[in-house]
Design a protein around this motif. Structure first.
Motif, mmCIF file in Angstrom:
data_model
loop_
_atom_site.group_PDB
_atom_site.id
_atom_site.type_symbol
_atom_site.label_atom_id
_atom_site.label_comp_id
_atom_site.label_asym_id
_atom_site.label_seq_id
_atom_site.Cartn_x
_atom_site.Cartn_y
_atom_site.Cartn_z
ATOM 1 N N SER A 136 0.805 -1.225 0.000
ATOM 2 C CA SER A 136 0.000 0.000 0.000
ATOM 3 C C SER A 136 0.836 1.271 0.000
ATOM 4 O O SER A 136 0.325 2.356 -0.283
ATOM 5 C CB SER A 136 -0.955 0.007 1.200
ATOM 6 O OG SER A 136 -2.008 -0.906 0.992
ATOM 7 N N LYS A 137 2.140 1.175 0.307
ATOM 8 C CA LYS A 137 2.985 2.361 0.230
ATOM 9 C C LYS A 137 3.233 2.789 -1.210
ATOM 10 O O LYS A 137 3.875 3.801 -1.468
ATOM 11 C CB LYS A 137 4.320 2.119 0.934
ATOM 12 C CG LYS A 137 4.219 2.019 2.444
ATOM 13 C CD LYS A 137 3.656 3.253 3.105
ATOM 14 C CE LYS A 137 4.659 4.388 3.163
ATOM 15 N NZ LYS A 137 4.167 5.510 4.003
ATOM 16 N N ALA A 138 2.707 2.021 -2.168
ATOM 17 C CA ALA A 138 2.759 2.455 -3.570
ATOM 18 C C ALA A 138 1.862 3.667 -3.791
ATOM 19 O O ALA A 138 1.978 4.338 -4.821
ATOM 20 C CB ALA A 138 2.334 1.316 -4.494
ATOM 21 N N TYR A 139 0.987 3.960 -2.822
ATOM 22 C CA TYR A 139 0.033 5.065 -2.966
ATOM 23 C C TYR A 139 0.381 6.218 -2.020
ATOM 24 O O TYR A 139 0.940 6.015 -0.942
ATOM 25 C CB TYR A 139 -1.381 4.567 -2.692
ATOM 26 C CG TYR A 139 -1.891 3.646 -3.781
ATOM 27 C CD1 TYR A 139 -2.467 4.167 -4.940
ATOM 28 C CD2 TYR A 139 -1.767 2.269 -3.669
ATOM 29 C CE1 TYR A 139 -2.920 3.331 -5.949
ATOM 30 C CE2 TYR A 139 -2.215 1.419 -4.680
ATOM 31 C CZ TYR A 139 -2.792 1.957 -5.811
ATOM 32 O OH TYR A 139 -3.236 1.133 -6.814
ATOM 33 N N LEU A 140 0.003 7.410 -2.457
ATOM 34 C CA LEU A 140 0.341 8.621 -1.717
ATOM 35 C C LEU A 140 -0.309 8.643 -0.340
ATOM 36 O O LEU A 140 0.318 9.027 0.651
ATOM 37 C CB LEU A 140 -0.102 9.846 -2.531
ATOM 38 C CG LEU A 140 0.283 11.212 -1.994
ATOM 39 C CD1 LEU A 140 1.797 11.351 -1.900
ATOM 40 C CD2 LEU A 140 -0.298 12.309 -2.889
ATOM 41 N N TYR A 141 -1.584 8.233 -0.259
ATOM 42 C CA TYR A 141 -2.290 8.195 1.027
ATOM 43 C C TYR A 141 -2.525 6.744 1.405
ATOM 44 O O TYR A 141 -3.110 5.978 0.632
ATOM 45 C CB TYR A 141 -3.627 8.934 0.933
ATOM 46 C CG TYR A 141 -3.474 10.383 0.542
ATOM 47 C CD1 TYR A 141 -2.904 11.300 1.419
ATOM 48 C CD2 TYR A 141 -3.892 10.838 -0.705
ATOM 49 C CE1 TYR A 141 -2.751 12.635 1.064
ATOM 50 C CE2 TYR A 141 -3.741 12.163 -1.072
ATOM 51 C CZ TYR A 141 -3.174 13.056 -0.177
ATOM 52 O OH TYR A 141 -3.025 14.370 -0.545
ATOM 53 N N GLY A 147 7.019 0.317 6.099
ATOM 54 C CA GLY A 147 7.596 -0.925 5.583
ATOM 55 C C GLY A 147 6.742 -1.676 4.584
ATOM 56 O O GLY A 147 7.191 -2.682 4.016
ATOM 57 N N ALA A 148 5.516 -1.215 4.328
ATOM 58 C CA ALA A 148 4.606 -1.948 3.437
ATOM 59 C C ALA A 148 4.912 -1.625 1.972
ATOM 60 O O ALA A 148 4.098 -1.061 1.256
ATOM 61 C CB ALA A 148 3.153 -1.606 3.772
ATOM 62 N N SER A 149 6.120 -2.016 1.548
ATOM 63 C CA SER A 149 6.590 -1.634 0.219
ATOM 64 C C SER A 149 6.660 -2.813 -0.744
ATOM 65 O O SER A 149 7.417 -2.780 -1.714
ATOM 66 C CB SER A 149 7.955 -0.942 0.325
ATOM 67 O OG SER A 149 8.830 -1.654 1.168
ATOM 68 N N TYR A 409 25.602 1.488 -7.563
ATOM 69 C CA TYR A 409 25.810 1.927 -6.189
ATOM 70 C C TYR A 409 25.486 0.818 -5.187
ATOM 71 O O TYR A 409 24.730 -0.104 -5.480
ATOM 72 C CB TYR A 409 24.933 3.153 -5.889
ATOM 73 C CG TYR A 409 25.261 4.345 -6.758
ATOM 74 C CD1 TYR A 409 26.469 5.023 -6.608
ATOM 75 C CD2 TYR A 409 24.364 4.786 -7.730
ATOM 76 C CE1 TYR A 409 26.775 6.112 -7.402
ATOM 77 C CE2 TYR A 409 24.668 5.885 -8.527
ATOM 78 C CZ TYR A 409 25.881 6.537 -8.364
ATOM 79 O OH TYR A 409 26.184 7.612 -9.157
ATOM 80 N N LYS A 410 26.066 0.947 -4.006
ATOM 81 C CA LYS A 410 25.779 -0.005 -2.940
ATOM 82 C C LYS A 410 24.303 0.072 -2.554
ATOM 83 O O LYS A 410 23.719 1.156 -2.555
ATOM 84 C CB LYS A 410 26.647 0.281 -1.713
ATOM 85 C CG LYS A 410 28.120 -0.084 -1.894
ATOM 86 C CD LYS A 410 28.914 0.166 -0.618
ATOM 87 C CE LYS A 410 30.367 -0.238 -0.796
ATOM 88 N NZ LYS A 410 31.175 0.013 0.426
ATOM 89 N N VAL A 411 23.743 -1.080 -2.207
ATOM 90 C CA VAL A 411 22.329 -1.082 -1.851
ATOM 91 C C VAL A 411 22.127 -0.424 -0.498
ATOM 92 O O VAL A 411 22.982 -0.479 0.384
ATOM 93 C CB VAL A 411 21.747 -2.520 -1.833
ATOM 94 C CG1 VAL A 411 21.792 -3.134 -3.210
ATOM 95 C CG2 VAL A 411 22.455 -3.395 -0.810
ATOM 96 N N SER A 412 20.993 0.200 -0.340
ATOM 97 C CA SER A 412 20.570 0.801 0.927
ATOM 98 C C SER A 412 19.135 0.396 1.169
ATOM 99 O O SER A 412 18.448 -0.098 0.266
ATOM 100 C CB SER A 412 20.678 2.325 0.861
ATOM 101 O OG SER A 412 19.752 2.842 -0.095
ATOM 102 N N ASN A 413 18.652 0.624 2.378
ATOM 103 C CA ASN A 413 17.266 0.291 2.703
ATOM 104 C C ASN A 413 16.297 1.028 1.772
ATOM 105 O O ASN A 413 15.359 0.440 1.233
ATOM 106 C CB ASN A 413 16.972 0.661 4.158
ATOM 107 C CG ASN A 413 15.565 0.296 4.578
ATOM 108 O OD1 ASN A 413 15.236 -0.860 4.769
ATOM 109 N ND2 ASN A 413 14.708 1.307 4.717
#
Length: 469
Positions: A136-141, A147-149, A409-413
């Protein structure tokens, strides 16, 4: 059981899998009794003779056990405490998975970023369970935490697993509308206990959209609110429960009452400003009744998975039930095979020799913001072919940038989450483009009718198209 099955099938717009619905509901009582035995403090009637049951949208009567208005927290805290007591369980905090390790058609573990050390480690495992929530973090609201990515869904897709019904994104009708109220969900139980939805002019409107009024399924309520806001040009609508006594509200909704008071809203005297927000991913990684995916050794549980339970629209509270029923079923399946011998494979460590630290992290935040905005504008509550085409074009350009960035580039969170979210956004868009009808949570102005045959949308990483089955 039969009534619960019937309600679920109706809410799911004829797309639920009958066998999965019955399997889930038939195992519900045992699963809830197990939760009680693990120390979950569910609400009881004052006389302590039994558990208090509430009713939510789509349910024909009271059957939902709850812990006041914070059931998810009560369940997760009780189970976390149980896990912490077990010497056999090792917990790694500040770690985030990058990708699954697949060799010979089987999952053998995962590459995992240790965020504190800044390096990726290899975790070997006989069995891997993805339980990382939805997208659901794909949406603005959204009502969801940061973490819901869609990490589990994206990793499984890259590993070769099919996904299904990603077009069905549930928008919770009532998230608190306030500049300081990031992602605060106003529980549906308020409507179950008599809460009334009011337009910005103070009028009730739900009866114009559905005879069940405020207790209609979430997709209907969310679309009605969306329409009222656009019709009147208002920023929100209002949820009024002030006709109930202060004692009732304190007992049933202490979390909502306290949070609203912090923001200057007294729910005993005034209505709560609310808006729809992305809440639940009904699709996910395809699994069987034991949580097994297409990839041997890999399981998916909860919102990451697609079991067939929710169909085109999840009925309220079935998600927590699904987590426990399928989690226990997967545990049994793993226990049966845990002693099987496995060939020792040479799996290389993560190679960081060809990448450098990034000095352009601002690109990640800009891409993240762009993704969430065009998903909200083009792939939200109401869709059209033109909006979906625009969204697909945008996400393809975005993924090109992300691939280039990921390679150098190195991965990050933040990079891991952006990469996964863009992948899942593409799956949502492509699934929505496959469905030439309006059904449940997927509503398109170009195909407003519902087709006579209900079919799942299945995407296979073996080919980039999709098919209905």
């Amino acid at each position: 059981v039969d009534d619960h099955v019937t309600d679920t099938l109706a809410a799911g717009a004829q797309l639920c899998h009958d066998d999965t619905v019955r399997f889930t509901v038939a195992n519900s009582r045992e699963s809830i009794e197990w939760l009680v035995s693990q120390g979950v403090e569910f609400s009881r009637y004052p006389d302590e003779e039994g558990f208090h049951l509430t009713r939510e949208g789509g349910h024909s009567h009271r059957r939902i056990i709850h812990a006041a208005d914070a059931t998810g927290r009560a369940v997760s805290e009780a189970l976390t405490n149980q896990a912490l007591k077990r010497d056999s369980i090792e917990i790694f905090q500040q770690h985030v998975a990058v990708d699954l390790v697949v060799r010979g058609g089987r999952c053998h573990g995962a590459y995992v970023l240790d965020r504190k050390a800044g390096h990726v480690r290899l975790f070997r495992a006989k069995f891997v369970v993805l339980a990382s929530g939805g997208a659901s973090k794909a949406y603005l609201y959204t009502s969801n935490p940061d973490g819901a990515s869609g990490d589990g869904i994206a990793m499984a897709w890259r590993a070769g697993c099919r996904v299904a019904n990603m077009e069905f994104n549930q928008f919770h009708p009532t998230c608190l509308y306030h500049p300081q109220a990031k992602s605060f969900l106003v529980t549906e139980a308020i409507r179950g206990e008599g809460g009334r939805l009011l337009s910005s002019t103070g009028e009730r409107f739900m009866q114009r959209y559905d005879e069940r009024g405020e207790l209609a399924p979430r997709d209907i309520v969310a679309r009605a609110i969306d329409h009222e806001m656009k019709r009147l040009g208002s920023d929100c609508v209002y949820l009024d429960i002030s006709h109930k006594s202060a004692d009732f509200l304190l007992h049933h909704f202490p979390t909502v009452k306290a949070r609203c008071l912090e923001l200057g809203i007294d729910i005993t005297r005034e209505p709560i400003p609310v808006v729809p927000a992305a809440h639940y991913t009904c699709g996910g990684v395809m699994v069987d009744h034991r949580g097994k995916t297409d990839l041997d050794g890999l399981f998916a549980i909860g919102e990451t998975s697609f079991t067939g339970l929710h169909g085109a629209n999840r009925m309220a509270s079935n998600s927590l039930l699904e987590c426990i029923v399928f989690g226990r079923s997967a545990a049994d399946a793993i226990a049966e095979r845990i002693a099987e011998p496995q060939a020792e494979l040479r799996i290389p460590d993560w190679d960081e020799s060809q990448v450098t630290d990034s000095d352009e992290d601002v690109v990640i935040s800009h891409n993240w913001d762009e993704l969430r905005r065009f998903m909200w504008d083009y792939v939200g509550i109401v869709r059209t072919n033109k909006r979906l085409q625009r969204a697909l074009h945008r996400v393809e350009l975005l993924q090109q940038e992300i691939r280039e960035y990921y390679s150098n580039y190195k991965v990050s969170n933040d990079l891991i989450e952006l990469r996964n979210l863009a992948m899942v956004a593409e799956l949502i868009i492509r699934s929505a483009m496959q469905r030439k009808e309006s059904r449940g949570l997927h509503y398109t102005l170009d195909y407003p009718e519902t087709l006579p045959e209900a079919l799942d949308t299945i995407l296979d990483p073996g080919h980039r198209g999709g098919d209905k089955t």
